[in-house]
Design an enzyme around this catalytic site. Structure first.
Site, PDB file in Angstrom:
ATOM      1  N   ASP A  51      12.512  23.999  45.587  1.00 40.48           N
ATOM      2  CA  ASP A  51      13.412  24.579  46.578  1.00 40.48           C
ATOM      3  C   ASP A  51      13.358  23.630  47.767  1.00 40.48           C
ATOM      4  OD1 ASP A  51      15.093  26.223  47.885  1.00 40.48           O
ATOM      5  OD2 ASP A  51      13.762  27.955  47.955  1.00 40.48           O
TER       6      ASP A  51
ATOM      7  N   CYS B 240      -8.632  43.015  34.144  1.00 38.40           N
ATOM      8  CA  CYS B 240      -8.878  44.453  34.078  1.00 38.40           C
ATOM      9  C   CYS B 240      -9.918  44.824  33.026  1.00 38.40           C
ATOM     10  CB  CYS B 240      -7.570  45.187  33.837  1.00 38.40           C
ATOM     11  SG  CYS B 240      -6.400  44.865  35.173  1.00 38.40           S
TER      12      CYS B 240
ATOM     13  N   ASP C  42      20.326  24.243  51.115  1.00 40.01           N
ATOM     14  CA  ASP C  42      21.437  25.188  51.246  1.00 40.01           C
ATOM     15  C   ASP C  42      21.286  25.998  52.520  1.00 40.01           C
ATOM     16  OD1 ASP C  42      19.199  26.520  50.361  1.00 40.01           O
ATOM     17  OD2 ASP C  42      20.259  27.856  49.005  1.00 40.01           O
TER      18      ASP C  42
ATOM     19  N   CYS D 227      -5.605  43.280  30.633  1.00 36.86           N
ATOM     20  CA  CYS D 227      -5.634  41.825  30.794  1.00 36.86           C
ATOM     21  C   CYS D 227      -7.077  41.384  31.015  1.00 36.86           C
ATOM     22  CB  CYS D 227      -4.717  41.386  31.940  1.00 36.86           C
ATOM     23  SG  CYS D 227      -5.402  41.645  33.584  1.00 36.86           S
TER      24      CYS D 227
END
Ligand SMILES: [Zn+2]
Length: 506
Positions: free
Chosen positions: A85, A276, A120, A273
């Site tokens: 970006d 966890c 932009d 996961c």
């Protein structure tokens, strides 16, 4: 450069070829900070993220010529594909950046970005029309300068589509960038829309951009909430970036498939996961701040990845519509957005929906009458020409196709000269002759009391079928829904209640 393998609704499973390897889409693109990244980008690669996005403007400010020499991959420590970006977000936050579009373009080329974005001027959300138009003009001029500056390159230059809620500007912007030759588009700045949960506006913005550029790959900026991922994919977004995994983690917010929850509110960790699986909720909470942040961020990434994968599997199964509707139950604002699928603006969802699916499709609620398969079937019936003078309507049973049922055979024996049809609230009238056409024989419909007022497409199908074929005599074995429909359509018909021996009585 972009190859599409499977589609459902406007979603596509595709392959995006970049100078640093192929990326399977749809893909979540984690934001990597070029200076203070806490989760190693190579770890992201190991988790299955083949594309990351970083900020070229910050890289320019911090590294300058060193970045030109080393390249962006070495600077951030990632050997997969890198999107850059160029400061649009800084423009949005602080008004302007101290760099010219041409210099930014040259810099992104020099650091070997795989998927660079020109400088932009984001319209954000809530900008008055005239000002938004001016910003779109500035962005288009910058984009033109960018392509002139960089010439022909291997990189996939992205055209940033601006305009936000001014949909005509969105379309104009997308078309202009397409004409300039950009190979991929990005939809600008829905961050505020996301934060305000304005999913309906977001969905309409995507629909208008897709109308202008149906084929090219589309990136969506700032879509990092697990709730919005299936919606964005279904509408045709191929990649989407966010720093949410880290921002939420900093704020002790733990993601799950339907939203986020404060770590302090968790008694259990509803996830398996690697993170966890190694802590209990209270152990995770009592880690020191830095460690906790990293662990929660890793878990959050896992949730985002799992959500993208679940959506991809739904595409393969031909059940993306069902999946999106299921997710919509997680938040009223999301439900608001999917209800718009009834409108013609979203008719383009049909284009990627296969004409035939291996698995039966499911019908639950009134919105499901608008799914592409149902629309397509009603259109087929609207073109059906019967040579018969009389019509017999009979309720749909569990067995498909209708012409293979005992009920059909008995009616056919008793009324050899009649057009026989069954009916379904979602598909409308189903003439026996085409009752084996998908999805008339490939659907499972939830039985429920329904109000015909919620099914305008059914009444339309019934009136159209009768009018097109000019039946002089109609007999309906009618369930309560069909009775309502006959009344609503003001049809002259003989109506019989359904019972076990109704055919003998007719
Ligand atoms: Zn987890």
């Amino acid at each position: 450069m972009f190859e599409v393998r499977y589609t459902d609704l406007a979603a596509r499973i595709g392959r995006l070829e970049t100078p640093h390897g192929a990326v399977e889409t749809p893909a979540f693109v984690p934001v990597v900070h070029p200076v203070k990244q806490t989760i190693a980008p190579q770890f992201l690669k190991k988790m299955g993220f083949d594309l990351v996005i970083t900020n070229a403007y910050i890289t320019l400010k911090q590294y300058g010529d060193e970045a030109r020499k080393r390249g962006i991959h070495d600077i951030i420590g990632f050997d997969g594909a890198v999107m850059t970006d160029s400061g649009g977000y800084q423009v949005l936050e602080y008004g302007s950046v101290e760099v010219e579009p041409a210099d930014m373009a040259q810099f992104e080329k020099d650091i070997k970005s795989d998927i660079p974005i020109p400088l932009d001027k984001p319209t954000g959300y809530g900008l008055p029309y005239e000002l938004a138009k001016e910003y779109v003009g500035t962005t288009l001029a910058n984009c033109d300068t960018t392509l002139r500056t960089v010439g022909k390159t291997d990189a996939i230059w992205i055209g940033p589509v601006q305009g936000a809620e001014h949909f005509d500007l969105v379309e104009h912007s997308a078309r202009a960038l397409d004409d300039m030759g950009f190979q991929m588009m990005a939809l600008g700045s829905p961050v505020e829309l996301m934060e305000a949960y304005e999913f309906a506006t977001l969905a309409r913005m995507i629909a208008h951009a897709k109308k202008a550029i149906p084929a090219k790959p589309v990136h969506l900026f700032g879509a990092g909430h697990p709730l919005t991922i299936p919606l964005a994919i279904a509408l045709g977004c191929d990649t989407f970036d966010s720093a949410s995994y880290m921002l939420y983690a900093k704020d002790d917010r733990y993601m799950h498939a339907n939203g986020t929850v404060r770590l302090g509110e968790l008694a259990y960790l509803p996830c398996q996961c690697a993170v966890c699986a190694s802590y209990t909720a209270s152990e995770l909470r009592s880690l020191d701040r830095d460690r906790r942040m990293v662990e929660v961020a890793r878990h959050n990434l896992h949730v985002l990845k799992a959500e993208v994968d679940a959506t991809k599997q739904a595409i393969m199964d031909g059940r993306l519509w069902e999946y999106v509707m299921q997710k919509a139950r997680a938040h009223p604002k999301l439900m608001e957005a999917v209800q718009l699928f009834a409108n013609d603006e979203f008719g383009y969802l049909a284009e990627g929906t296969p004409a035939f699916k291996e698995k039966a499709i499911f019908f639950f609620d009134a919105i499901d009458q608008h799914r592409p398969e149902a629309r397509r079937y009603r259109k087929l019936v609207s073109e059906f020409a019967s040579r018969k003078k009389s019509l017999v309507l009979f309720p749909e049973g569990e067995v498909h196709p209708f012409y293979s049922t005992r009920g059909f055979r008995e009616i056919a024996k008793k009324f050899p000269d009649a057009q026989i049809a069954t009916y379904n609230p979602f598909l409308g009238i189903i003439p026996a002759e085409i009752s084996d056409v998908f999805p008339a024989s490939h659907n499972v419909t939830a039985r429920a009391e329904r109000d015909v007022a919620d099914y305008p497409t059914f009444v339309e199908s019934l009136t159209g079928f009768v009018a097109n074929n000019g039946f002089s005599d109609i007999m309906a074995v009618a369930d309560p829904f069909m009775k309502q429909a006959i009344a609503e359509a003001k049809l002259k018909a003989r109506v019989e209640d359904y019972s076990d021996h109704v055919i003998e009585r007719l």
